[in-house]
Design an enzyme around this catalytic site. Sequence first.
Site, PDB file in Angstrom:
ATOM      1  N   LYS A  47     -11.185  -0.512 -11.130  1.00 41.31           N
ATOM      2  CA  LYS A  47     -10.825   0.614 -10.269  1.00 41.31           C
ATOM      3  C   LYS A  47     -11.366   1.919 -10.825  1.00 41.31           C
ATOM      4  O   LYS A  47     -11.944   2.740 -10.092  1.00 41.31           O
ATOM      5  CB  LYS A  47      -9.309   0.675 -10.103  1.00 41.31           C
ATOM      6  CG  LYS A  47      -8.742  -0.485  -9.293  1.00 41.31           C
ATOM      7  CD  LYS A  47      -7.230  -0.602  -9.396  1.00 41.31           C
ATOM      8  CE  LYS A  47      -6.739  -1.840  -8.649  1.00 41.31           C
ATOM      9  NZ  LYS A  47      -5.288  -2.066  -8.808  1.00 41.31           N
ATOM     10  N   ASP A  93      -1.755   3.267  -2.739  1.00 40.55           N
ATOM     11  CA  ASP A  93      -1.568   1.845  -2.490  1.00 40.55           C
ATOM     12  C   ASP A  93      -0.917   1.587  -1.136  1.00 40.55           C
ATOM     13  O   ASP A  93      -0.947   0.466  -0.625  1.00 40.55           O
ATOM     14  CB  ASP A  93      -0.695   1.217  -3.583  1.00 40.55           C
ATOM     15  CG  ASP A  93      -1.517   0.508  -4.654  1.00 40.55           C
ATOM     16  OD1 ASP A  93      -2.638   0.072  -4.341  1.00 40.55           O
ATOM     17  OD2 ASP A  93      -1.030   0.381  -5.785  1.00 40.55           O
ATOM     18  N   GLN A 110      -0.206   0.081 -11.847  1.00 35.99           N
ATOM     19  CA  GLN A 110      -0.673  -1.302 -11.772  1.00 35.99           C
ATOM     20  C   GLN A 110       0.488  -2.280 -11.893  1.00 35.99           C
ATOM     21  O   GLN A 110       1.307  -2.193 -12.802  1.00 35.99           O
ATOM     22  CB  GLN A 110      -1.695  -1.571 -12.894  1.00 35.99           C
ATOM     23  CG  GLN A 110      -2.282  -2.959 -12.870  1.00 35.99           C
ATOM     24  CD  GLN A 110      -3.094  -3.224 -11.612  1.00 35.99           C
ATOM     25  OE1 GLN A 110      -3.895  -2.399 -11.176  1.00 35.99           O
ATOM     26  NE2 GLN A 110      -2.894  -4.389 -11.015  1.00 35.99           N
TER      27      GLN A 110
END
Length: 295
Positions: free
Chosen positions: A54, A121, A98
């Site tokens: 990422k 997200d 994460q």
Amino acid sequence: MPATLISGVAIAATIRDEISIEVSRLKDQHSLIPGLVTILVGDDPASQSYVRAKNATARVLGIHSQQITLPAHTSESELLQLVHTCNRDSVFHGILVQLPLPSHINEANILFAISPEKDVDGFHPVNVGKLMLGEPCLLPCTPQGILELLERTNISTSGAEVVIVGRSNIVGKPIANLMLQKRPGGNATVTVCHTRTRDMAFHTRRADILIVAAGVANMIKAEHIKEGAVVIDVGVNRIGQTAGGKAILAGDVDFADVVNKAGSITPVPGGVGPMTITMLMKNTVQAAKQAVGLL
């Protein structure tokens, strides 16, 4: 005749080029550099790999990226304090924690603490609620990536029979809702199958578009699909490793069994996966533009 491969690698590359151009424009015309912070707790190898990917993608696209790594024993209160600090930091337009987190930390408490405006997200209840209502919001990355795959391969969802295998909050539920809505990539008739579904094959064989996100390697066989169906395989399952230690991956769809019956299919790897990280970058740019009133 084998199915047409839907290459997430190629489509993601095109979208990343578009994002890179937009990031340059924002910097030149508005002195705005989209910023993303990724927070990793612990030393899980898979999580480390995901976060590296990422951050590397962000840097290539010109997005400011910072990784914060915390030890596995970090307390929930300490992690919450860090999230609140990032919420207040105007350098960061997107915050990604994460998952999974260590077992002593309540994931919901952490995800809900992220500012909805920085929730790249798309997991915050505010964004989930807006998604359900069809209001503009930051969409969850994998469902958004699926819609892009279909749109950019000219696969129409309007009036289509769509069957989704899996009802997770991350993929199954949001993609079902998006494909129901009166919007591009929507207007479909949607059926959701899950572990309590009776005679799943009865439903999957009706699908013009079959989306599989169950987390079970090779569960969908040729007998489960109708001739010419579009098959989107979201699953990524580690089923072994090579002599050199490289992971051997399989999707939720038995590719070899299905490829000669489907009309179009995503491979694993190289299908949905590259789209997920790309949509994270797209959301970060969107969040940055919203922060300064450009959207």
